[in-house]
Design an enzyme around this catalytic site. Sequence first.
Site, PDB file in Angstrom:
ATOM      1  N   CYS A 156      41.451  46.935  32.819  1.00  0.00           N
ATOM      2  CA  CYS A 156      40.970  45.686  32.693  1.00  0.00           C
ATOM      3  C   CYS A 156      39.380  46.924  32.894  1.00  0.00           C
ATOM      4  O   CYS A 156      38.275  46.162  33.373  1.00  0.00           O
ATOM      5  CB  CYS A 156      41.423  45.355  34.619  1.00  0.00           C
TER       6      CYS A 156
ATOM      7  N   SER B 194      45.607  40.422  51.388  1.00  0.00           N
ATOM      8  CA  SER B 194      46.618  40.086  52.033  1.00  0.00           C
ATOM      9  C   SER B 194      47.982  40.605  50.901  1.00  0.00           C
ATOM     10  O   SER B 194      48.593  41.262  51.773  1.00  0.00           O
ATOM     11  CB  SER B 194      46.782  38.504  52.439  1.00  0.00           C
TER      12      SER B 194
END
Length: 446
Positions: free
Chosen positions: A50, A193
């Site tokens: 990426c 999260s």
Amino acid sequence: MLITVVGLNHRTAPLAVREKLSFPEHTLKEVLRGLSDREGVESCVVISTCNRTEVYAVLSEEDGLQNIWCFLAERCGSPVEAIKSHTYNYSFGESVRHLFRVSSGLDSMVLGETQILGQVKQAYQFAQQVGTVNWLLNCAFQQALAVGKRVRTETGIDKNPVSISYAAVELARQTLGSLEGREVLIVGAGKMSELTVKHLLSHGVAGVIVSNRSYPRAVELAAQFGGRAVRFDELYRWMGHADIVISCTAASHYVIRAEPMTSVLAERGGRAIFFIDIAVPRDVDPAVGHLPGVVLYDIDSLQSVVDANLAERRRAAVAAERIIDAEVREFLLALGSRFVIPTVVALKKRGEEIKRNELDRALNRLGGELSERELKVISSMANSIVSQLLHEPITRLKKLALTPEGHFYSDALQKLFNLEPENGGVPTLVGRTESCPVSCLKGKGC
């Protein structure tokens, strides 16, 4: 024959450009074959993540470099000059140094991260399967993987967490000891999260409870990790079951307040509860941290951990650079020496052929009237002439072999003396052809 790298990363190219030159796994075979078919490109490995796309290639001709740029430009539909403006290019020893730094995590967005070592290995092995890796790239990548492991082992550069989510889990582990068997409540179901849950599970927590204002999103995240989703209005009830609460919502007000927590703590019978608030603005009312049985850390507490760990990684990076300097030097010396050996052997062979032919011609012209002693003197003189003529070029060639450009001098000598070394002057590696660390280059076995 030389190793070169053409690449772009998060420092040289914006995301829009990186996206165009990102090669998904299902396209890599086509990309590798397309590159290796270009004139002047003898072999290649492509690393595509990426944050970076890099082509490592062995070039047999100077045109090979331009052909790599042309290939990349064609793949993304941009002019060659536009591609060049976002890429970097290293050759000779600098390309080896760059590869070693990449595999060691020194060129990553997150200094010292571990994922890149696996990505380098995967790219190398895939290119091997496709058949685009020659002996020289094989040696470079084998050594890069070894260097990446050595750097992490000797410097510990990957030991200190530098992401907020990882730091949150590490802080919990340091405070509570082992996380095995602990129940964790995650408040919020965003990306942070999700990353936090991944880190928690890697430390063996017993269970993960997810609560979010959007219940379907809580269900989705909980299902992803085998946890339990609970509705947001049941948050305090389920808080009584948790040992650790990690909160990261996008709320503009406190989500967890002191007054309801008093009842939760009473029901827990004195069992402590550990809060980590990684939200901005804060999710947990600071007054909660003053309640008996509560330990509360907020984002600033975590940032101090991250900053301290990043400083540790930077110190480790200095040691890592020293290791890489030594490894690059050793690799180039070994490589240069192996290039020289076939040339030296061929040069000595040519000198021996000339000596033998000229000695036979001279003896034939003298007839059979020479004594054994005279023959010995003439033969010794011929040996001495050849030895002294070749001594200086061979000695200097061996010294020049210790430089990054050493193999160019070897090539020049082959052309000047019209030498034909065995295997075309390519070093014969000792041991298995599929494995080539520096020890192989030195002839010590693989």
